[in-house]
Design an enzyme around this catalytic site. Structure first.
Site, PDB file in Angstrom:
ATOM      1  N   LYS A  46      -7.501  -6.429   2.380  1.00 29.68           N
ATOM      2  CA  LYS A  46      -7.121  -5.948   1.060  1.00 29.68           C
ATOM      3  C   LYS A  46      -8.146  -6.248  -0.031  1.00 29.68           C
ATOM      4  CE  LYS A  46      -3.312  -3.996   2.347  1.00 29.68           C
ATOM      5  NZ  LYS A  46      -3.091  -2.546   2.200  1.00 29.68           N
ATOM      6  N   SER A 285       0.168  -8.816  12.017  1.00 29.44           N
ATOM      7  CA  SER A 285      -0.223  -7.419  12.232  1.00 29.44           C
ATOM      8  C   SER A 285      -1.490  -7.336  13.082  1.00 29.44           C
ATOM      9  CB  SER A 285      -0.395  -6.689  10.900  1.00 29.44           C
ATOM     10  OG  SER A 285      -1.435  -7.249  10.146  1.00 29.44           O
TER      11      SER A 285
HETATM   12  N1  PMP Z   1      -1.387  -5.900   7.842  1.00 26.22           N
HETATM   13  C1  PMP Z   1      -1.188  -6.637   6.752  1.00 26.22           C
HETATM   14  C2  PMP Z   1      -1.047  -8.110   6.893  1.00 26.22           C
HETATM   15  C3  PMP Z   1      -1.091  -6.013   5.502  1.00 26.22           C
HETATM   16  O1  PMP Z   1      -0.875  -6.759   4.387  1.00 26.22           O
HETATM   17  C4  PMP Z   1      -1.207  -4.609   5.425  1.00 26.22           C
HETATM   18  C5  PMP Z   1      -1.046  -3.909   4.104  1.00 26.22           C
HETATM   19  N2  PMP Z   1       0.273  -3.755   3.659  1.00 26.22           N
HETATM   20  C6  PMP Z   1      -1.428  -3.882   6.596  1.00 26.22           C
HETATM   21  C7  PMP Z   1      -1.522  -4.571   7.780  1.00 26.22           C
HETATM   22  C8  PMP Z   1      -1.531  -2.380   6.584  1.00 26.22           C
HETATM   23  O2  PMP Z   1      -2.716  -1.883   6.004  1.00 26.22           O
HETATM   24  P1  PMP Z   1      -2.710  -0.535   5.194  1.00 26.22           P
HETATM   25  O3  PMP Z   1      -1.958  -0.761   3.908  1.00 26.22           O
HETATM   26  O4  PMP Z   1      -4.151  -0.214   4.951  1.00 26.22           O
HETATM   27  O5  PMP Z   1      -2.037   0.519   5.993  1.00 26.22           O
END
Ligand code: PMP
Length: 330
Positions: A46, A285
Site C-alpha cells: 500500500k 493474504s
Molecule cells: N492484502 C492485504 C493485507 C491488503 O491490505 C490488501 C488491500 N486491501 C490486499 C491484500 C488487496 O490488495 P488490493 O487492494 O490491491 O486489491
C-alpha cells in the site's frame, strides 16, 4: 553516494524471490516467485498507492498545503498514508474497521495520525443503524459528509484511479524486468483490485498469454449468518457473486482469467510453512497467495511454468491474530 532524502524515494522496486525450499518440500515442478512487498518503507504494497494517490492529488490541486488526508482502511493503506502524510507535512485521519488488529491502530498513531473506529463515528453509526448494518451505505454517508469539509482530501482507494495506475506503472514493469519476461501466471489478492488490475493489465499488454489469477476468500472465511466472526483474510474481498455496484471501481473485471477461493486456514498453513522453509514472514493474504500459487503449480499443465505471486505485507502485522499462533491448528 546514495542518500535518500524522503521515504517517498524508498517506495517500490521490491525483490522477487523464488521459494526454492518450499518448492522442493512440495515436490513442485513449476517455479513459485514471490514479490515481497514488505520491502516497502512501511512494509506493505500500500506504500505504492498511498504515494501515488497523494502525489496525483497534489498535482491537480485536490490536496493543498496544510490539508488533511482522510481514508477508510483495513490498516495497510492507513499506515502507508500516515507515514507519507508525516513525511510531506499533512494531517491524516483514518477510519478503521473495528476488527482490524491492534498493531495497525498503534502504528498510525505513531506517525501522528488520528484513528477512528468506524462504528464509533456518529455519521457512520447512524447510517449503519438505518441500513441494517450495511457497511457500503455507511461509507457513502461518510463520503458525503466529508465532501463538505474544507481542506479534506478523501483518498478513497477503492475508487481512485491512481491505485491501479501505479501498479501498471511500477509493479507490472518490475515483475517483467526481473523475470526478463519469463512469467506465465500472475497471482494477486483482490481487495480494491488495484494490484491485480494494474499489474495484470501491464503484463497482459506485454504478453497476452500471461494468465492472471485473482484470490477470493472461501465462503467459510466470510462473515455469514451461521458464522458471524470467522477467521478472515484481512484486506481481501469477494469480487465474483456479489452485486455489481459493490465491486470497487478500481477492480477491472476484464483483466483476470480465473479466481481461486482460499480458506483462511490454508492461508495460515502456507504462510507458516514459508516462514519455516524459506525464512520469509508474511501476512495472511500473502499466505493465501502462496497457497493459490501451490494449487496452480500442482496442475499437470503448469509443469515447468513460472508463477509470480504478489505478497502484500509482513507477518509482523499479524502477531496478535491466529496466523502464527501455533495453538490455533490448521
Ligand atoms: N492484502 C492485504 C493485507 C491488503 O491490505 C490488501 C488491500 N486491501 C490486499 C491484500 C488487496 O490488495 P488490493 O487492494 O490491491 O486489491
Amino acid at each position: 553516494m546514495s542518500i535518500r532524502r524522503s521515504i517517498t524515494e524508498l517506495v517500490g522496486n521490491t525483490p522477487l524471490l523464488e521459494l526454492t525450499n518450499y518448492e522442493k518440500a512440495h515436490g513442485l515442478e513449476a517455479k513459485i516467485l514471490v514479490k515481497l512487498e514488505y520491502y516497502n518503507p512501511n512494509q506493505s504494497v500500500k506504500d505504492r498507492i498511498a504515494l501515488a494517490m497523494v502525489e496525483d492529488a497534489e498535482k491537480d490541486g485536490r490536496l493543498k498545503p496544510g490539508g488533511t488526508i482522510v481514508e477508510v482502511t483495513s490498516g495497510n493503506t492507513g499506515i502507508a498514508l500516515a507515514a507519507i502524510a508525516a513525511a510531506k507535512g499533512y494531517r491524516f485521519k483514518a477510519y478503521v474497521q473495528d476488527q482490524v488488529s491492534e498493531e495497525r491502530f498503534k502504528v498510525i498513531k505513531a506517525f501522528g495520525g488520528e484513528t477512528v473506529k468506524l462504528s464509533s463515528d456518529p455519521i457512520v453509526a447512524k447510517a449503519l443503524k438505518e441500513s441494517d448494518g450495511d457497511f457500503f451505505v455507511a461509507i457513502r454517508a461518510l463520503k458525503d459528509a466529508l465532501a463538505n469539509e474544507e481542506g479534506v482530501f478523501f483518498a478513497e482507494q477503492g475508487a481512485n484511479p491512481s491505485n491501479p495506475r501505479i501498479h501498471e506503472l511500477t509493479t507490472g514493469p518490475e515483475i517483467w524486468e526481473d523475470t526478463e519476461g519469463n512469467i506465465d501466471i500472475l497471482v494477486a489478492n483482490v481487495g480494491t483490485g488495484g494490484t491485480l488490475s494494474g499489474t495484470g493489465r501491464y503484463l497482459k499488454n506485454k504478453d497476452k498469454n500471461i494468465r492472471v489469477v485473482g484470490i477470493q476468500p472461501d465462503e467459510r472465511s466470510l462473515p455469514g449468518k451461521d458464522n458471524p466472526h470467522p477467521e478472515e483474510i484481512t484486506g481481501v474481498h469477494p469480487f465474483e457473486g456479489i452485486p455489481e455496484d459493490r465491486i470497487p471501481k478500481t477492480m477491472d473485471l476484464t483483466v483476470y482469467d480465473e479466481k481461486i477461493e482460499v480458506l483462511t486456514e490454508n492461508a495460515y498453513k502456507a504462510a507458516r510453512e514459508a516462514a519455516k522453509s524459506d525464512g520469509i514472514l508474511v501476512g495472511t493474504s500473502s499466505g493465501a497467495a502462496i497457497y493459490a500459487a501451490t494449487v496452480l503449480a500442482k496442475r499437470p499443465e503448469n509443469k515447468g511454468k513460472t508463477i509470480v505471486a504478489v505478497l502484500p505485507d509482513t507477518g509482523l502485522r499479524y502477531l496478535s491474530t491466529n496466523l502464527f499462533n501455533e495453538e490455533y491448528k490448521v
